[in-house]
Design a protein around this motif. Structure first.
Motif, mmCIF file in Angstrom:
data_model
loop_
_atom_site.group_PDB
_atom_site.id
_atom_site.type_symbol
_atom_site.label_atom_id
_atom_site.label_comp_id
_atom_site.label_asym_id
_atom_site.label_seq_id
_atom_site.Cartn_x
_atom_site.Cartn_y
_atom_site.Cartn_z
ATOM 1 N N PHE A 30 4.634 6.325 -17.342
ATOM 2 C CA PHE A 30 3.914 7.283 -16.493
ATOM 3 C C PHE A 30 2.457 6.908 -16.264
ATOM 4 O O PHE A 30 1.635 7.751 -15.949
ATOM 5 C CB PHE A 30 4.055 8.704 -17.046
ATOM 6 N N GLN A 31 2.186 5.624 -16.419
ATOM 7 C CA GLN A 31 0.886 5.085 -16.054
ATOM 8 C C GLN A 31 1.046 4.241 -14.780
ATOM 9 O O GLN A 31 2.152 3.797 -14.454
ATOM 10 C CB GLN A 31 0.312 4.224 -17.183
ATOM 11 N N PRO A 32 -0.040 4.002 -14.030
ATOM 12 C CA PRO A 32 0.072 3.274 -12.759
ATOM 13 C C PRO A 32 0.759 1.915 -12.870
ATOM 14 O O PRO A 32 1.528 1.540 -11.972
ATOM 15 C CB PRO A 32 -1.395 3.128 -12.324
ATOM 16 N N THR A 33 0.494 1.185 -13.947
ATOM 17 C CA THR A 33 1.119 -0.135 -14.072
ATOM 18 C C THR A 33 2.638 -0.022 -14.236
ATOM 19 O O THR A 33 3.382 -0.901 -13.794
ATOM 20 C CB THR A 33 0.535 -0.906 -15.269
ATOM 21 N N TRP A 34 3.087 1.047 -14.876
ATOM 22 C CA TRP A 34 4.528 1.289 -15.032
ATOM 23 C C TRP A 34 5.149 1.616 -13.679
ATOM 24 O O TRP A 34 6.229 1.108 -13.336
ATOM 25 C CB TRP A 34 4.734 2.433 -16.024
ATOM 26 N N ASP A 35 4.467 2.440 -12.894
ATOM 27 C CA ASP A 35 4.939 2.754 -11.548
ATOM 28 C C ASP A 35 5.058 1.484 -10.711
ATOM 29 O O ASP A 35 6.038 1.294 -9.978
ATOM 30 C CB ASP A 35 3.974 3.725 -10.865
ATOM 31 N N GLN A 36 4.067 0.620 -10.812
ATOM 32 C CA GLN A 36 4.087 -0.629 -10.049
ATOM 33 C C GLN A 36 5.243 -1.528 -10.488
ATOM 34 O O GLN A 36 5.856 -2.225 -9.673
ATOM 35 C CB GLN A 36 2.757 -1.356 -10.211
ATOM 36 N N ALA A 37 5.544 -1.503 -11.789
ATOM 37 C CA ALA A 37 6.641 -2.314 -12.311
ATOM 38 C C ALA A 37 7.981 -1.856 -11.734
ATOM 39 O O ALA A 37 8.861 -2.679 -11.460
ATOM 40 C CB ALA A 37 6.662 -2.245 -13.835
ATOM 41 N N PHE A 38 8.146 -0.546 -11.542
ATOM 42 C CA PHE A 38 9.345 -0.038 -10.870
ATOM 43 C C PHE A 38 9.444 -0.639 -9.468
ATOM 44 O O PHE A 38 10.487 -1.155 -9.062
ATOM 45 C CB PHE A 38 9.278 1.493 -10.747
ATOM 46 N N ALA A 39 8.355 -0.552 -8.740
ATOM 47 C CA ALA A 39 8.350 -1.000 -7.353
ATOM 48 C C ALA A 39 8.552 -2.504 -7.227
ATOM 49 O O ALA A 39 9.100 -2.982 -6.225
ATOM 50 C CB ALA A 39 7.037 -0.594 -6.681
ATOM 51 N N ASN A 40 8.147 -3.248 -8.254
ATOM 52 C CA ASN A 40 8.205 -4.708 -8.199
ATOM 53 C C ASN A 40 9.370 -5.295 -8.982
ATOM 54 O O ASN A 40 9.396 -6.498 -9.264
ATOM 55 C CB ASN A 40 6.882 -5.297 -8.715
ATOM 56 N N TYR A 53 12.251 10.563 -10.649
ATOM 57 C CA TYR A 53 11.056 9.730 -10.791
ATOM 58 C C TYR A 53 11.376 8.282 -10.401
ATOM 59 O O TYR A 53 10.614 7.633 -9.680
ATOM 60 C CB TYR A 53 10.553 9.803 -12.227
ATOM 61 N N ILE A 54 12.528 7.796 -10.881
ATOM 62 C CA ILE A 54 12.932 6.429 -10.548
ATOM 63 C C ILE A 54 13.132 6.283 -9.043
ATOM 64 O O ILE A 54 12.665 5.312 -8.423
ATOM 65 C CB ILE A 54 14.222 6.047 -11.299
ATOM 66 N N ALA A 55 13.829 7.232 -8.447
ATOM 67 C CA ALA A 55 14.090 7.159 -7.010
ATOM 68 C C ALA A 55 12.806 7.164 -6.203
ATOM 69 O O ALA A 55 12.719 6.547 -5.137
ATOM 70 C CB ALA A 55 14.988 8.320 -6.588
ATOM 71 N N GLU A 56 11.787 7.852 -6.712
ATOM 72 C CA GLU A 56 10.506 7.912 -6.020
ATOM 73 C C GLU A 56 9.708 6.627 -6.173
ATOM 74 O O GLU A 56 9.081 6.151 -5.222
ATOM 75 C CB GLU A 56 9.687 9.085 -6.545
ATOM 76 N N LYS A 57 9.739 6.049 -7.372
ATOM 77 C CA LYS A 57 8.856 4.919 -7.674
ATOM 78 C C LYS A 57 9.491 3.550 -7.441
ATOM 79 O O LYS A 57 8.776 2.569 -7.217
ATOM 80 C CB LYS A 57 8.382 5.009 -9.126
#
Length: 438
Positions: free
Chosen positions: A266-276, A291-295
């Motif tokens: 739930f930190q920005p780098t974790w969100d980016q890791a989902f997207a990447n 959350y996964i579907a969003e990120k």
């Protein structure tokens, strides 16, 4: 979500059944009034709710439905986005018996403290007409029940554990992709899940790890243990409980071996890791799906799936409590009972993705037929219902969140930064003990 709730229900609900909801990240505050008056000026009884995050009652239309069934009632809510900002004032208001809404939400990590220190200020909801203990999961009912037998909170949702995974990344690593086959590989033991992670690493797609984070793995393992940080007598035992140390060491080994990403959830780098596309699996209660579907990368829709976790466990969930001092306590108790009844919980799951704590709702069509297209039409209703029934009755202590956050953010995460398991454990325990003494 949580400093408040890194260990509970992150409900940023995206759209149930196609995207089950996570977190406090999406709670939006409605301006209710201060609750001083007992009616709205039109002869109606006003019932106020003080909540945190996104319980989804209003969004799912439940308040309007209740008002239609009870034309003399006006329901109003006030929402604070984050539990860390909501809970301390709630505790203060309960202590002083002032400034309370007619109904208050309580996060699972705080329910033990509320039951043990504030229970005498709250109504025994087991005596309210329409409330049936048998409708609820045994362990959920027990969490809000005092040793004297008073049940001061009615469960809203739960967070039964599963494993969400990327079928395409598993296939590239030479692993099975069928959810049933995978569940058999790691059935009964979190060590087996880590072993699958070691197999993944052998042929892992470049730049990916097996799981997302050390904190996510540790939370899942600890969520399947009945006794963790406190014993039945309320004594802090996390340092001497061999199951806690074993979970910590297993996670530390996974971190040392490069099986988990170097992220804090739930930190920005974790969100980016989902997207990447940086990891192939994540421990996921129902609220995590949204959350996964969003990120996640939108091109991965249908490439995700959901499999049974190695051991049944729970991560998250909340309760409704009714202060005795409220001007409309009896009417509030009636509303709380209605909002948490199986029919309304099933409807809330269908509309918002909050998984019912009322097991009586598990036979409803909203649950049995629930699928998630982002996760390859996985039968999420039946998967999470089975997980909920398998979850243990956990001993919840007043400072569970402090201990768990210390073990993750100030503990196993350090192994990804080069610390040994022993060094990480020492840092975590010192941090926790200092915070417990405050």
């Amino acid at each position: 979500m949580r400093a408040r709730t890194r260990f509970a229900r992150r409900t940023a609900v995206v759209a149930a059944v196609t995207a089950l909801g996570a977190g406090l990240l999406a709670g939006c505050a409605d301006d209710g009034d201060d609750g001083d008056s007992t009616d709205t000026g039109g002869g109606k009884t006003k019932i106020t709710l003080g909540l945190f995050g996104s319980f989804g009652f209003e969004e799912a239309g439940l308040y309007k439905e209740y008002e239609k069934l009870n034309p003399d009632v006006d329901v109003q809510q006030t929402v604070i986005e984050r539990n860390e900002n909501y809970y301390p004032p709630l505790l203060n208001h309960l202590t002083t018996n002032s400034g309370l809404a007619d109904i208050q939400g309580v996060e699972v990590g705080n329910i033990s403290e509320i039951v043990t220190t504030q229970g005498d200020k709250l109504m025994d909801l087991s005596k309210v007409k329409g409330v049936n203990k048998g409708d609820f999961l045994d362990w959920k009912w027990a969490q809000a029940t005092s040793k004297s037998g008073q049940t001061v909170g009615l469960g809203t949702d739960v967070g039964p554990m599963a494993i969400c995974y990327r079928k395409d990344l598993f296939e590239k690593a030479g692993l099975p992709t069928d959810r049933e086959e995978l569940a058999k590989l790691w059935a009964g033991d979190w060590n087996k899940l880590v072993d699958v992670g070691a197999d993944y690493k052998k042929k892992a797609p470049k730049g990916t790890t097996f799981m997302d984070s050390p904190g996510g793995l540790l939370n899942a393992v600890l969520g399947s243990e009945a006794t963790r940080f406190y014993d039945d007598n309320g004594e802090v035992i996390y340092k001497t409980n061999p199951k806690v140390k074993a979970a910590f060491d297993l996670t530390a080994k996974a971190a040392k071996d490069g099986l988990v990403g170097k992220y804090t959830q739930f930190q920005p780098t974790w969100d980016q890791a989902f997207a990447n596309d940086k990891f192939a699996a994540v421990s996921c209660p129902p609220w995590m799906l949204g959350y996964i579907a969003e990120k996640a990368n939108k091109d991965t829709k249908g490439k995700w799936d959901v499999a049974k976790a190695p051991v049944g466990g729970n991560w998250g969930g909340s309760f409704l409590v009714v202060p005795k001092s409220g001007k409309n306590a009896e009417a509030a108790a009636k509303l709380a009972a209605w909002l948490t009844a199986p029919a309304q919980q099933a409807k809330l799951f269908g509309e918002r993705g909050s998984f019912p704590s009322a097991q009586a709702a598990y036979s409803s069509s909203e649950v049995t037929s629930a699928k998630n297209d982002f996760f390859g039409d996985a039968p999420i209703g039946t998967i999470f219902a089975a997980a909920a029934k398998d979850s243990p009755v956990q001993v919840i202590g007043p400072k569970d969140q402090i201990i768990q956050q210390g073990l993750t953010d100030n503990g196993v995460f350090l192994v990804t930064k080069g610390k040994s398991a022993a060094e990480a454990w020492e840092t975590a325990t010192k941090t926790i003990d200092n915070n417990l003494e405050k």
